[in-house]
Design a protein around this motif. Structure first.
Motif, PDB file in Angstrom:
ATOM      1  N   LEU A 240      -6.897   1.699  -6.419  1.00 34.38           N
ATOM      2  CA  LEU A 240      -6.606   3.037  -5.896  1.00 34.38           C
ATOM      3  C   LEU A 240      -7.783   3.501  -5.063  1.00 34.38           C
ATOM      4  CD1 LEU A 240      -4.813   5.633  -5.880  1.00 34.38           C
ATOM      5  CD2 LEU A 240      -6.183   6.414  -7.851  1.00 34.38           C
TER       6      LEU A 240
ATOM      7  N   GLU B  20     -12.992   4.257  -4.938  1.00 37.74           N
ATOM      8  CA  GLU B  20     -12.061   3.149  -5.135  1.00 37.74           C
ATOM      9  C   GLU B  20     -12.248   2.614  -6.554  1.00 37.74           C
ATOM     10  OE1 GLU B  20     -10.706  -1.234  -3.417  1.00 37.74           O
ATOM     11  OE2 GLU B  20     -12.493  -0.260  -2.608  1.00 37.74           O
TER      12      GLU B  20
ATOM     13  N   SER C  57       0.848  -1.200   0.000  1.00 39.32           N
ATOM     14  CA  SER C  57       0.000   0.000   0.000  1.00 39.32           C
ATOM     15  C   SER C  57       0.875   1.239   0.000  1.00 39.32           C
ATOM     16  CB  SER C  57      -0.905   0.023   1.239  1.00 39.32           C
ATOM     17  OG  SER C  57      -1.775  -1.079   1.258  1.00 39.32           O
ATOM     18  N   THR C  58       0.332   2.320  -0.545  1.00 37.11           N
ATOM     19  CA  THR C  58       1.034   3.597  -0.549  1.00 37.11           C
ATOM     20  C   THR C  58       0.206   4.646   0.178  1.00 37.11           C
ATOM     21  OG1 THR C  58       0.071   4.505  -2.573  1.00 37.11           O
ATOM     22  CG2 THR C  58       1.935   2.990  -2.820  1.00 37.11           C
TER      23      THR C  58
ATOM     24  N   ALA D  58      -2.851   3.942  -3.504  1.00 35.16           N
ATOM     25  CA  ALA D  58      -2.660   2.819  -4.415  1.00 35.16           C
ATOM     26  C   ALA D  58      -2.308   1.576  -3.610  1.00 35.16           C
ATOM     27  CB  ALA D  58      -1.568   3.119  -5.420  1.00 35.16           C
ATOM     28  N   TYR D  59      -2.783   0.414  -4.085  1.00 32.73           N
ATOM     29  CA  TYR D  59      -2.475  -0.831  -3.394  1.00 32.73           C
ATOM     30  C   TYR D  59      -2.339  -1.969  -4.399  1.00 32.73           C
ATOM     31  CZ  TYR D  59      -7.453  -1.980  -3.979  1.00 32.73           C
ATOM     32  OH  TYR D  59      -8.699  -2.237  -4.498  1.00 32.73           O
TER      33      TYR D  59
ATOM     34  N   ARG E 131      -9.123   6.794  -2.906  1.00 27.35           N
ATOM     35  CA  ARG E 131      -8.886   8.227  -2.708  1.00 27.35           C
ATOM     36  C   ARG E 131     -10.103   8.862  -2.067  1.00 27.35           C
ATOM     37  NH1 ARG E 131      -4.170  10.399  -2.611  1.00 27.35           N
ATOM     38  NH2 ARG E 131      -4.943  12.345  -3.486  1.00 27.35           N
TER      39      ARG E 131
ATOM     40  N   LEU F   3      -5.079  -4.837  -8.286  1.00 27.31           N
ATOM     41  CA  LEU F   3      -4.455  -3.514  -8.242  1.00 27.31           C
ATOM     42  C   LEU F   3      -5.562  -2.482  -8.125  1.00 27.31           C
ATOM     43  CD1 LEU F   3      -1.842  -1.775  -8.583  1.00 27.31           C
ATOM     44  CD2 LEU F   3      -2.345  -1.772 -11.039  1.00 27.31           C
TER      45      LEU F   3
END
Length: 763
Positions: free
Chosen positions: A707, A718, A668-669, A673-674, A709, A705
Motif C-alpha cells: 500500500l 509504503e 494497482s488501485t 494498494a497494489y 499512500r 502486496l
C-alpha cells in the motif's frame, strides 16, 4: 579491512564541489511535469490556467506560469498522454505533475544501447529493459529475480551475493562470477581490465534501470561474446527534494536498511544513498553482511555541457557453503559441504572491500557534433579463504572511454557517424596460502598481474527511405596480461606474458519500420572474449598458457511492436550463434576450476516477451491491470568436442535449460494498494558435459502486496509484504557445473517471507 582516509578525501571534495544549488521557489505557479510510468521529465507539455494564461514545459519538464488571478485549475495536456487537471493549485509551491501515458507512448521508450539513443521500436538488436519497478517487485536483497524475468538471460546465486550471469548460455565458462559479459555503470566500464565483474559490490537499490544487449556487441563495447549490460544509477527527479528511509525483514534472519537523500533541480541533482544488508542464511555457512554507500551527482553548467559523477563504496562479506552431492541434497539441503576440507571447517568465505569512482562529461559542440568522455578508478581488497587454499588480493585500476558523434544529412538520407575508444589498465598483487581452518598458512604463490585491455571503434547509421535504418560498425580489440611470479614454493619465480592477437569485430544491422506500431530487424555480428586472469592463473598456482580467446558469429532476426489498440506489446527474436574455441570449466580433485578450449558450439534459440494491459484508468478504483510473460527456447549443442577418448559432440550445452518462461500479473488501485504476482519456470539443466546428470525442472512463484499512500503534502508511506518460493519448491539455483565428486547442487531457500516499510519526506 578499512581504507585509509586519504582514499576518501579527494573524492568527497569533488562531490562537495559538484553539489547542486537548489533553485529557490518563485511566487508563481511553477513545477515539473513527469511521465507517470518512468518519472522522466516531459518537454513541450501545454500548461493552461483556467484564467486563460498558457505556458510550455522545457527540456527538464519545468514550467513557470504567471496568472493575473488565482485560477480554479491548471490543465496539463500532451500528445500521447492523458490530460491532467490540478484543482485550486497552491501558489508559491512547486507542483509535481505526473501524466499517465497512453499505451502508444510506450513506443517512445529510449534506450542508450549501441549509442544511438533511439526508441526501442527503432533499434535493430535483441535488447531487453529492466525498469526500476521490476526490481521493486521483489525484496531487493539482490537483482537475481528481476533479471530472470528477461528472456535469454539467466542469473544465479551459488550463495547469497555470489552471482553468476548467463546471456545465451555464457555461464559455460563461469563456475563463479560474471564473465564473457561486459557491464557498464552510468556509461563507465564496471567490468575490469582482467575480464571479471564484481557485480556483487552493487546493491539493488543503486540501480535505476538495466539494459541487456544480447549476443556479441564487441563492435562498440569491446570484448564479450555473451552480451553487454548497461546499468543506470538512481537519481532524484527534477524538482524533488526528499529524504527516504526504509527497512525490510524476512525469513532466515534477513534484515535490510536503506537511507536516501536526494535533491533535484532544473540543472543539477545529487543523491546520497546508504544500504545495509544482513542475512543469516538458509544453509549453514551462507551468511552475508554488506554495506554500500553511493553518491551520484549530475549537473548542467551550460546548455552544451552535462557532467555526472559517481562514488561507490562497498564492504561485502559472504560465506560459501559449497556444493552438495545428490545424496546430500536429498538428505538435508540446508547443510554445507562437509569433510576435512569442509566449508565450515575452513571458513570458506569472501571479504571484499572497494571504492569505485567515475566521472563523465557529455559535451555538445553544436547541433550536429557531440562528445561523451568518461574516466574511472577503482581500488579493491579481497580476502578469500577457500576449502583448499587462502587467497589475499589487492587491485588498483584506471581507465576511460570516449566517443564522438556527428549527425549529417546526405541528400535525403540522415546519418550519424560515431567513433571512439576505450582503455583499461589494472594492477593486482595476488597471493595464495595454505588454509589452516580459516587463517592463512604457508605462502604458496606471490604474483603481480598487469592487465591491459582496449579497443577503438567506428559506427555509421543511416536513415534510408521507405522506413529503413541501416547500421554498420567495426572495432579493433586487444588484451594483454603481464604476470610476474615473485615466489612459488615449488618452482621459484618467473615472468609470463600473454598478448592476445588483435581482433576485428564487425556488426551490420538493418531495421524496417512496417508501421508506426511494428518494426522488423536483422543483424550479423561477431565478437571475441579472451580468457580472464582467473582462467589463466588458477587458484592452485598453475598457469594455463595454452588457453585462447573465444570467437563467435551471431545471426539474428526479430519483430517487435504493438497491437490491439496498443494494449498488446510483443518482442520476438530468433538467433543462431556459432562459437569457436569455446572455453569450458571443470573441477579437479581439490575443487580448483580448470579451463580448456574444446572446439565449437552451435547455439540456436528463440526469445519472446509479451505484455497485455487489460485496464489503465488512473481515475478508476481499479486503476491498472496488466499481464505479461517471457519465454526462451535454447537448442544449444556442442558441435565439436573431444574429451580424451570420449566424443561429446552433439551433447546439450552444460548449464543451459532448453525451455524457460516467466509470467506476471500487476494490479494497482487508485487508493494505493497494489499486487504483483510472478512465476518462473526452468526446464531440466544438464550439469556436466557428458549429460549424465541433470538438475530437475522447477517452478518458483512469488507475490508482493503493498500500500502506497500520501500522508499530507510532505510524507509518503509504503507498507509491503511478500513471499518467495510460494509453493515451497525444492531446487538448486546456482549449480556447480562439471563438479568433482558429484558436488553439483547449491540448494535455494525454501518458502520464505518478508515485510517492510518505507517513509519518504519531501523537503
Amino acid at each position: 579491512m578499512s581504507l585509509p582516509l586519504r582514499y576518501y578525501t579527494p573524492v568527497l571534495l569533488l562531490f562537495l564541489f559538484l553539489m547542486p544549488q537548489v533553485l529557490q521557489a518563485q511566487e508563481l505557479f511553477t513545477g515539473y511535469v513527469l511521465d507517470a510510468a518512468s518519472e522522466q521529465p516531459l518537454e513541450g507539455v501545454t500548461v493552461t490556467a483556467s484564467t486563460g494564461e498558457q505556458g510550455i514545459s522545457n527540456g527538464s519538464g519545468y514550467f513557470s506560469l504567471a496568472t493575473a488571478a488565482a485560477p480554479k485549475r491548471i490543465v496539463f495536456s500532451y500528445l500521447g498522454y492523458k490530460t491532467e487537471a490540478v484543482a485550486n493549485p497552491p501558489a508559491g509551491r512547486e507542483l509535481r505533475v505526473l501524466l499517465a501515458p497512453d499505451a502508444a507512448s510506450l513506443q517512445e521508450v529510449v534506450i542508450t544501447g549501441y549509442e544511438t539513443n533511439r526508441p526501442l521500436l527503432q533499434t535493430a538488436g535483441a535488447v531487453s529493459l529492466i525498469e526500476r519497478e521490476v526490481i521493486e517487485r521483489f525484496d531487493e536483497s539482490s537483482i537475481v529475480r528481476a533479471v530472470n524475468t528477461v528472456p535469454g538471460v539467466r542469473m544465479e546465486e551459488r550463495a547469497p551475493a555470489s552471482y553468476r550471469l548467463s546471456i545465451r548460455g555464457s555461464t559455460l565458462r563461469s563456475p563463479y562470477g560474471v564473465r564473457n559479459v561486459k557491464v557498464y555503470y552510468n556509461g563507465i566500464p564496471f567490468t575490469e581490465a582482467n575480464g571479471t565483474t564484481a557485480l556483487n559490490l552493487l546493491d539493488a537499490a543503486n540501480i535505476g534501470r538495466v539494459e541487456v544487449l544480447k549476443g556479441p556487441t564487441a563492435s562498440i563495447y569491446g570484448a564479450g561474446t555473451g552480451g553487454t549490460v548497461l546499468l543506470e544509477p538512481r537519481r532524484p527527479l527534477p524538482g524533488e527534494k526528499a529524504l527516504e528511509v526504509g527497512t525490510t525483514v524476512g525469513s532466515y534472519g534477513f534484515r535490510r536498511y536503506t537511507a536516501t537523500a536526494g535533491v533535484g533541480a532544473e540543472k543539477s541533482s545529487l543523491l546520497v544513498q546508504y544500504t545495509r544488508q544482513r542475512y543469516d542464511g538458509y544453509r549453514a555457512q551462507s551468511a552475508i553482511d554488506r554495506d554500500v554507500l553511493l553518491l551520484s551527482s549530475e549537473f548542467r553548467p551550460s546548455e552544451k555541457r552535462t557532467v555526472s559523477a559517481n562514488l561507490l563504496y562497498s564492504n561485502l562479506y559472504y560465506e560459501l557453503p559449497g556444493g552438495l552431492t545428490l545424496e546430500q541434497y536429498e538428505q538435508d539441503p540446508r547443510q554445507a559441504r562437509g569433510g576435512q576440507f569442509g566449508s565450515e571447517a575452513q571458513n570458506a568465505s569472501l571479504d571484499l572491500e572497494g571504492v569505485n569512482v567515475g566521472l563523465k562529461q557529455e559535451y555538445r559542440f553544436n547541433e550536429r557534433f557531440r562528445n561523451t568522455t568518461a574516466l574511472y578508478g577503482l581500488h579493491k581488497f579481497k580476502d578469500n579463504p577457500f576449502n583448499t587454499d587462502y587467497e589475499r588480493n589487492t587491485s588498483q585500476e584506471f581507465g576511460g572511454r570516449t566517443s564522438f558523434a556527428y549527425d549529417a544529412q546526405l541528400g535525403s538520407v540522415g546519418a550519424t557517424f560515431t567513433a571512439g575508444g576505450e582503455f583499461q589498465r589494472g594492477f593486482e598483487a595476488a597471493r595464495t596460502y595454505d588454509n589452516n581452518a580459516g587463517t592463512p598458512g604457508g605462502l604458496r604463490t606471490d604474483d603481480e598481474v598487469i592487465a591491459k585491455a582496449g579497443f577503438v571503434f567506428a559506427q555509421a547509421e543511416f536513415e534510408l527511405p521507405a522506413g529503413f535504418i541501416a547500421t554498420a560498425a567495426l572495432s579493433l580489440n586487444d588484451t594483454r596480461y603481464d604476470i610476474t611470479r615473485l615466489q612459488q614454493a615449488s618452482s621459484g619465480d618467473y615472468k609470463y606474458k600473454k598478448d592476445f592477437e588483435a581482433v576485428l569485430s564487425p556488426r551490420v544491422a538493418l531495421l524496417k519500420q512496417l508501421s508506426d506500431q511494428v518494426t522488423v530487424h536483422a543483424s550479423v555480428s561477431s565478437g571475441f572474449s579472451p580468457p580472464t586472469e582467473e582462467e589463466i592463473l588458477t587458484s592452485d598456482g598453475q598457469l594455463n598458457e595454452g588457453l585462447e580467446a573465444e570467437k563467435g558469429t551471431n545471426y539474428e532476426a526479430g519483430v517487435r511492436g504493438f497491437m490491439l489498440a496498443d494494449k498488446l506489446s510483443f518482442d520476438v527474436v530468433g538467433f543462431y550463434f556459432r562459437l569457436k574455441e569455446t572455453i569450458v570449466s571443470r573441477q579437479d580433485v581439490s575443487s580448483v576450476a580448470v579451463f580448456r578450449n574444446v572446439g565449437s558450439t552451435d547455439q540456436k534459440g528463440v526469445e519472446t516477451s509479451i505484455g497485455y494491459t487489460l485496464l489503465d484508468e488512473p481515475a478508476q478504483p481499479l486503476s491498472l491491470l496488466k499481464v505479461w510473460g517471457s519465454y526462451t527456447y535454447s537448442h544449444f549443442r556442442f558441435d565439436e568436442y573431444q574429451q580424451g577418448e570420449t566424443d561429446l559432440s552433439g551433447n546439450e550445452l552444460t548449464g543451459v535449460a532448453p525451455h524457460a518462461a516467466t509470467a506476471g500479473l500487476d494490479l494497482s488501485t487508485r487508493f494505493g494498494a497494489y499486487l504483483n504476482l510472478t512465476a518462473n519456470y526452468v526446464d531440466d539443466i544438464p550439469l556436466n558435459d557428458a549429460n549424465t546428470v541433470y538438475a530437475d525442472s522447477h517452478v518458483v512463484a512469488g507475490a508482493r502486496l503493498g500500500l502506497k499512500r500520501q500522508l499530507g503534502n510532505s510524507l509518503g508511506l509504503e507498507v509491503f509484504g511478500g513471499v518467495d518460493n510460494l509453493t515451497d519448491e525444492k531446487y538448486s539455483l546456482g549449480n556447480d557445473l562439471n563438479a568433482f565428486g558429484g558436488r553439483y547442487f547449491q540448494p535455494a531457500p525454501a518458502r520464505n517471507y518478508y515485510g517492510g516499510i518505507r517513509l519518504k519526506y519531501a523537503l
